[in-house]
Design an enzyme around this catalytic site. Structure first.
Site, PDB file in Angstrom:
ATOM      1  N   LYS A 175       0.268 -16.507  -3.326  1.00  0.00           N
ATOM      2  CA  LYS A 175       0.836 -15.078  -3.270  1.00  0.00           C
ATOM      3  C   LYS A 175       1.271 -14.761  -1.019  1.00  0.00           C
ATOM      4  O   LYS A 175       2.317 -13.802  -1.307  1.00  0.00           O
ATOM      5  CB  LYS A 175       0.373 -13.676  -3.501  1.00  0.00           C
ATOM      6  N   ASN A 176       0.384 -14.900  -1.225  1.00  0.00           N
ATOM      7  CA  ASN A 176       0.202 -15.007   0.480  1.00  0.00           C
ATOM      8  C   ASN A 176       0.051 -15.292   1.335  1.00  0.00           C
ATOM      9  O   ASN A 176       0.725 -14.857   3.202  1.00  0.00           O
ATOM     10  CB  ASN A 176      -1.486 -14.489   1.126  1.00  0.00           C
ATOM     11  N   CYS A 222      -2.417  -1.707  -3.341  1.00  0.00           N
ATOM     12  CA  CYS A 222      -3.607  -1.820  -4.127  1.00  0.00           C
ATOM     13  C   CYS A 222      -4.024  -0.867  -2.910  1.00  0.00           C
ATOM     14  O   CYS A 222      -4.263  -0.437  -1.854  1.00  0.00           O
ATOM     15  CB  CYS A 222      -3.836  -3.188  -3.857  1.00  0.00           C
ATOM     16  N   ARG A 270      -6.123   0.526   5.860  1.00  0.00           N
ATOM     17  CA  ARG A 270      -5.325  -0.287   5.624  1.00  0.00           C
ATOM     18  C   ARG A 270      -3.774   0.233   7.184  1.00  0.00           C
ATOM     19  O   ARG A 270      -2.189  -0.229   6.422  1.00  0.00           O
ATOM     20  CB  ARG A 270      -4.960  -1.458   4.975  1.00  0.00           C
ATOM     21  N   ASP A 298     -10.486 -11.590  -0.357  1.00  0.00           N
ATOM     22  CA  ASP A 298      -9.370 -10.852  -1.352  1.00  0.00           C
ATOM     23  C   ASP A 298     -10.688 -11.992  -2.465  1.00  0.00           C
ATOM     24  O   ASP A 298     -10.242 -12.554  -3.612  1.00  0.00           O
ATOM     25  CB  ASP A 298      -8.380 -11.991  -1.281  1.00  0.00           C
ATOM     26  N   ARG A 339       0.555  -9.565  -9.760  1.00  0.00           N
ATOM     27  CA  ARG A 339       0.895  -9.020  -8.958  1.00  0.00           C
ATOM     28  C   ARG A 339       0.218 -10.817  -8.227  1.00  0.00           C
ATOM     29  O   ARG A 339       1.363 -10.803  -6.641  1.00  0.00           O
ATOM     30  CB  ARG A 339       0.380  -8.432  -7.539  1.00  0.00           C
TER      31      ARG A 339
END
Length: 417
Positions: free
Chosen positions: A22-23, A117, A122, A305, A397
């Site tokens: 995903k990233n 999230c 951030r 993560d 997600r």
């Protein structure tokens, strides 16, 4: 609103396949804005964030993507509107990755401040300061980043602290800037290297991705390319921990253990037995778990993560583990939900003290973010009775059909309403 229901106590056995990262796919999709030609991405995961990014790109002028068997063809023949609106960006923080490509291709952008999230502030100020060094003019008004910069030029940029999406944004913008851009204290994550590989295939000239210093020789006109996205190291780590907590024997395939070196070393330290190859990790059904402290840090250290999933795992370890979250200031929200399941966890600032060896019991719990939802699934697999996880959209997600994958190795898990 979907929920995930797990009846715990089953040992996982079999083979689990890891999807594309995903990233990595999200910055790769943003990079399609840099050219009017098709960008073909293989190993594309079918996750909610990908669907959101497709809508963002379509709002700007992308044609309907062609998707088949994990292969996606993106094309943005004309940028009709360099705007990423709030109604889309609010659900996914990675939407800010369109800022750099938009500046590079058309010299302007209007991007909503990102959501995603709720695990900490951030801030995007690092992105903005870096893009200003390339010659962009930026301001924030009414919740939007307004950017102009039709004559970007290379510069020396030092990030403090490191930022993954900031590094990616600058890399994409700098591909079209005149001259040399040097990024110091750059993020080193595998996803950075993956993006650099795609950009170089499109005609960019990038060296040093994966190290602290990245050099981008800008000015080249980029073209279409084909690229295979790397496997998702966070999904792989989650599956390894799911197998370990059930004392199961699971082979996690289509992954890159080299991207998980620090994680696998920590799991071996706490007693998880495993074998590894170039593209698999096999968890062996053996060994007592024992406590070990953990501090999250940027790659190549233990990733934030996987912190929540590790916390679930060491609830079953002998002894007390101190887990310190050094990346995000608000990423211990899963502690309260684990306590509802019987975990003995205390919080001291940004550290959690997990007193292991406790028997978990199924309960109704709520996912507060993407990785917290994975943590609760891992805990639910070993808990007595039934665990129901509300707000399952968080897991969607970043994990592709996770309940289907876990059922294939023996988990009693289903999606309900």
């Amino acid at each position: 609103m979907d929920k995930i229901r797990i009846r715990g106590g089953r040992r996982l056995e079999g083979v689990l396949a890891v999807s594309g990262a995903k990233n990595a796919i999200l910055p790769a999709m943003a990079a399609s804005l840099l050219t009017p030609e098709p960008v073909v991405l293989e190993n594309t995961p079918a996750v909610r964030d990908v669907a959101t990014m497709i809508r963002v790109l379509q709002r700007m002028g992308a044609t309907d993507p062609v998707r088949e068997d994990g292969r996606m063809v993106l094309r943005v023949p004309e940028l009709r509107s360099p705007v990423a609106p709030y109604d889309l960006v609010k659900t996914m923080r990675a939407s800010v990755l369109v800022l750099g490509p938009l500046l590079a291709r058309c010299g302007e952008a209007r991007v909503s401040l990102p959501g995603g999230c709720a695990i900490g502030a951030r801030p995007v100020n690092l992105h903005l300061a870096a893009l200003e060094k390339l010659g962009a003019r930026l301001r924030v008004e009414h919740g939007y980043i307004l950017a102009e910069g039709r004559d970007l030029r290379g510069a020396e940029i030092t990030f403090d602290p490191k930022t993954v999406t900031g590094t990616e944004n600058v890399m994409m913008a700098a591909t079209r800037a005149r001259g040399l851009t040097v990024v110091k204290n750059a993020a080193r994550e595998p996803e950075i290297e993956d993006l650099a590989a795609l950009l170089n295939a499109m005609g960019a000239r990038i060296e040093g991705a994966g190290s602290d210093t990245i050099r981008i020789e800008g000015g080249a006109a980029l073209h279409g390319a084909m690229h295979r996205v790397i496997p998702d190291r966070i999904e792989a780590g989650t599956f390894v921990m799911a197998a370990a907590i059930t004392r199961g024997g699971v082979r996690v395939e289509h992954c890159r253990p080299a991207h998980l070196e620090t994680v696998l070393e920590k799991l071996q330290e706490i007693g998880v037995k495993m074998k590894t190859g170039d593209d698999f990790v096999e968890v062996l059904p053996d060994g007592e778990l024992r406590a070990a402290d953990l501090v999250t840090s940027p790659y190549p250290a233990f990733p934030t993560d996987l912190q929540a999933q590790y916390m679930a795992l060491v609830t079953q370890a002998r002894g007390t583990s101190r887990i310190t979250e050094s990346i995000f200031e608000n990423r211990l929200m899963h502690v309260g939900e684990l306590r509802r399941m019987g975990a003995d966890i205390g919080v001291e600032g940004r550290s959690a003290l997990v007193r292991g060896g406790t028997r978990l019991a199924g309960a109704e719990v709520m996912a507060t973010d993407l990785r917290a939802s994975a943590c609760l699934i891992v805990a639910g697999l070993v808990a007595d009775g039934e665990t129901t996880i509300d707000r399952a959209y968080h897991i969607d997600r970043g994990y592709e059909r996770i309940e289907e994958k876990l059922r294939r190795v023996g988990a009693d898990v289903e999606r309900i309403r």
